[in-house]
Scaffold this motif. Sequence first.
Motif, PDB file in Angstrom:
ATOM      1  N   THR A  28      12.633 -38.866 -69.049  1.00 34.73           N
ATOM      2  CA  THR A  28      11.895 -38.118 -70.096  1.00 34.73           C
ATOM      3  C   THR A  28      12.826 -38.309 -71.515  1.00 34.73           C
ATOM      4  O   THR A  28      13.759 -38.871 -71.344  1.00 34.73           O
TER       5      THR A  28
ATOM      6  N   PRO B 105       6.061 -35.153 -75.791  1.00 34.76           N
ATOM      7  CA  PRO B 105       6.924 -35.362 -74.486  1.00 34.76           C
ATOM      8  C   PRO B 105       8.055 -34.452 -74.237  1.00 34.76           C
ATOM      9  O   PRO B 105       8.551 -34.328 -73.105  1.00 34.76           O
TER      10      PRO B 105
ATOM     11  N   TYR C  74       1.670 -36.473 -68.417  1.00 36.78           N
ATOM     12  CA  TYR C  74       1.414 -37.110 -69.245  1.00 36.78           C
ATOM     13  C   TYR C  74      -0.269 -37.535 -69.786  1.00 36.78           C
ATOM     14  O   TYR C  74      -0.439 -38.374 -70.670  1.00 36.78           O
TER      15      TYR C  74
ATOM     16  N   ILE D  93       7.219 -31.792 -71.434  1.00 38.14           N
ATOM     17  CA  ILE D  93       6.844 -32.482 -70.288  1.00 38.14           C
ATOM     18  C   ILE D  93       6.917 -31.569 -69.002  1.00 38.14           C
ATOM     19  O   ILE D  93       5.973 -31.470 -68.189  1.00 38.14           O
TER      20      ILE D  93
END
Length: 275
Positions: A65, A152, A161, A155
């Motif tokens: 990530t 992102p 996603y 997340i």
Amino acid sequence: MSTQKKPSRPEKITTQTVVEMKQRGDKISMLTAYDYTMAGIMDAAGVEVILVGDSASNVMAGYDTTVPMTLDHMIYHTSCVVRAVDRALVIGDLPFMSYQVTAKEALISAGRMMKEAGAHAIKLEGGKSVSSTVKRIVDAGIPVMGHLGLTPQSIYKFGTYKVRAKEEQEAKELVEDAKALEDAGAFSIVLEKIPSDLAKKVTESLSIPTIGIGAGPHCDGQVLVIHDMLGLNKDFSPRFLRRYEDLHSKMTDAVSHYISDVKSGDFPNENEQYN
């Protein structure tokens, strides 16, 4: 007396340039870069905007990530890119937890990105929740690009996603978020992985440009991660990605050829040594 003209410097792309491009209907090209060599190639090729994204966490550092990236990491990568660029607008991502706590901390982070890295603008994620922070940064003279849709850095909040804002309520909130960012002084907004029709609606409702990634053709510009676009990353294949080259295979072949030449004694040859 010499009459030879000095070579003209390329016209510098600024935040105002990209706003004017939207007004003219000219599409804006944006790519990510994280190092001096790649940024120099991209700038020479004529890309208008280079984003030093916290996606460096994935493609440069090997994390799953973007969360592990620190402000110091981003300052380092951004400074490498800035030194290579003559024309493009360079935008540095503010990483996770460098701007979410307080507007004061966000301003300090943005200031470091500008002073230490030499960035021309910064990017951060979020809508209404960060609009006051955006205004604080803009009021200090630092241009801000927003980022909506799939964000992102969040997340672990969303857990996926997948495409964002497919439901009516979330789509409505995204439109409101975009307007809040514009009102706060953002000069542009990235729209990531949202329905094409929604991206069109947002783009037409704003006077500032939108940059899409997985948001369809109606945005004012497009962005891709350079490692994905050049085929260096073989494991990431979302629908929105168009690979313009297969450098993974070409580089693998080149390295294999080098190894073979070393093993056989063919490298270096007589022309590749000193007497």
